[in-house]
Scaffold this motif. Structure first.
Motif, short mmCIF file in Angstrom:
data_model
loop_
_atom_site.label_atom_id
_atom_site.label_comp_id
_atom_site.label_asym_id
_atom_site.label_seq_id
_atom_site.Cartn_x
_atom_site.Cartn_y
_atom_site.Cartn_z
N MET A 1 -4.17 5.99 0.03
CA MET A 1 -5.06 4.86 -0.24
C MET A 1 -6.05 4.67 0.91
O MET A 1 -5.74 4.99 2.06
N GLN B 1 0.84 -1.20 0.00
CA GLN B 1 0.00 0.00 0.00
C GLN B 1 0.87 1.26 0.00
O GLN B 1 0.55 2.24 -0.68
N LEU C 1 -4.66 -3.58 -5.31
CA LEU C 1 -3.70 -2.53 -5.62
C LEU C 1 -3.08 -2.78 -6.99
O LEU C 1 -2.89 -3.94 -7.39
#
Length: 336
Positions: A57, A46, A64
């Motif tokens: 995010m 992330q 992702l």
């Protein structure tokens, strides 16, 4: 949607190079060689996605999309998630489980969790990886039920042994193929932060997988089992609550000093670092996908007491496990 000039224009977003890419373009090295080995948690991925996309995010994001840097010396890496590697331009070499797949523009490879692999975009090639968190498979289970049996079993198998396959899509992409647009749409949807975004990502992923199956170009391959590094990753994944360096060395028939050197050489990490990453990955899953208390999770992960778990978790995530759970829960319950 066909691969229209507008879609091609969108893909030119990837032509802009990062400072790192520009540096290694001017100071070339052999980027096909691995420069170390790392195990990624979802939090690590992330963080990379936020740097890639230039935006924050959602904490409970379950898919992702990250572009692989060109010219930059690449690390061999592993993680506990499914990964789809797509080549938009040029060609990309993916090495894993003692196998090597060279993918060209429009081709795609689907890898199971726990596979150590090295990805090398050749020259100015554009390659993207789509990472799928287990929570997406759980939350969208009934959607995934519509997949053909071969993919359904691959994504929903409960054990590592049942996932000894990988898939390769090889086909010249016709002008009317929706595949490039589907990959781009996933990439762009990552920027959204509304409460429907994960649902949209799940539907878009299913649509992409159906496109692959319809093409009749999705080939199934078997992984070679029992490589030493795969065995080590499996021991960590299955014994993260109790395993010690001495026990790991004994299971591998190594001395403790040799085992330490082997981990550092082949994984780029110490035993403690690998164990901590494995526990972090499991903690993320339990905090977002179970009703276990923080104390229960601490015990499940093998920490001596909850205070130790909370302290180590906060150092990594800049929040306590309880705060992490509340934040992800609040994000998933955002009003329409």
């Amino acid at each position: 949607m066909p691969n229209t000039p507008k879609t091609q224009e969108f893909f030119r977003l990837f032509d802009v190079m990062t400072k790192e890419e520009l540096y290694y373009l001017e100071h070339p090295v052999n980027s096909s060689l691995s420069s170390g080995n790392i195990s990624f948690s979802w939090y690590d991925l992330q963080q990379r996605a936020e740097a890639e996309h230039g935006c924050s995010m959602r904490h409970n994001r379950s898919l992702l999309v990250i572009r692989h840097l060109r010219y930059v010396p690449n690390q061999t890496y592993s993680h506990a998630f499914f990964e789809l590697l797509y080549v938009q331009r040029g060609e990309c070499v993916c090495t894993f489980a003692h196998k090597k797949e060279t993918l060209r523009a429009g081709e795609l490879c689907i890898l199971p969790p726990l596979q150590k692999h090295h990805i090398y975009p050749v020259g100015d090639s554009i390659a993207l990886s789509i990472f799928i968190h287990p929570s997406m498979l759980t939350d969208s289970f009934f959607t995934f039920l519509h997949l053909p049996d071969m993919l359904l079993h691959f994504f929903t198998a409960s054990t590592r042994e049942a996932r000894q396959q990988y898939f390769v899509f090889r086909s010249r992409i016709p002008d009317n193929s929706p595949l490039p647009f589907q990959v781009l749409s996933l990439y762009l949807e990552i920027h959204k932060s509304d409460s429907l975004s994960d649902t949209m990502l799940s539907s878009m992923l299913i649509s992409l997988l159906i496109t692959l199956v319809r093409s009749e170009e999705l080939l199934i391959h078997s992984l070679r089992e029992n490589s030493e590094t795969d065995k080590i990753l499996s021991l960590f994944q299955n014994n993260y609550d109790t395993i010690t360096l001495s026990e790991l060395a004994a299971k591998l028939h190594y001395t403790v000093p040799y085992c330490s050197r082997y981990l550092k050489k082949n994984f780029g990490s110490t035993f403690s670092e690998l164990l901590r990453r494995t526990r972090f990955q499991r903690a993320e899953e339990l905090l977002t996908g179970s009703h276990m208390t923080v104390c229960q999770i601490s015990d499940e992960l093998g920490y001596e007491n909850p205070e130790s778990f909370i302290r180590i978790f906060k150092k990594k995530y800049q929040m306590t496990p309880a705060q992490y759970r509340v934040q992800t829960s609040e994000n998933s319950a955002d009003p329409l």
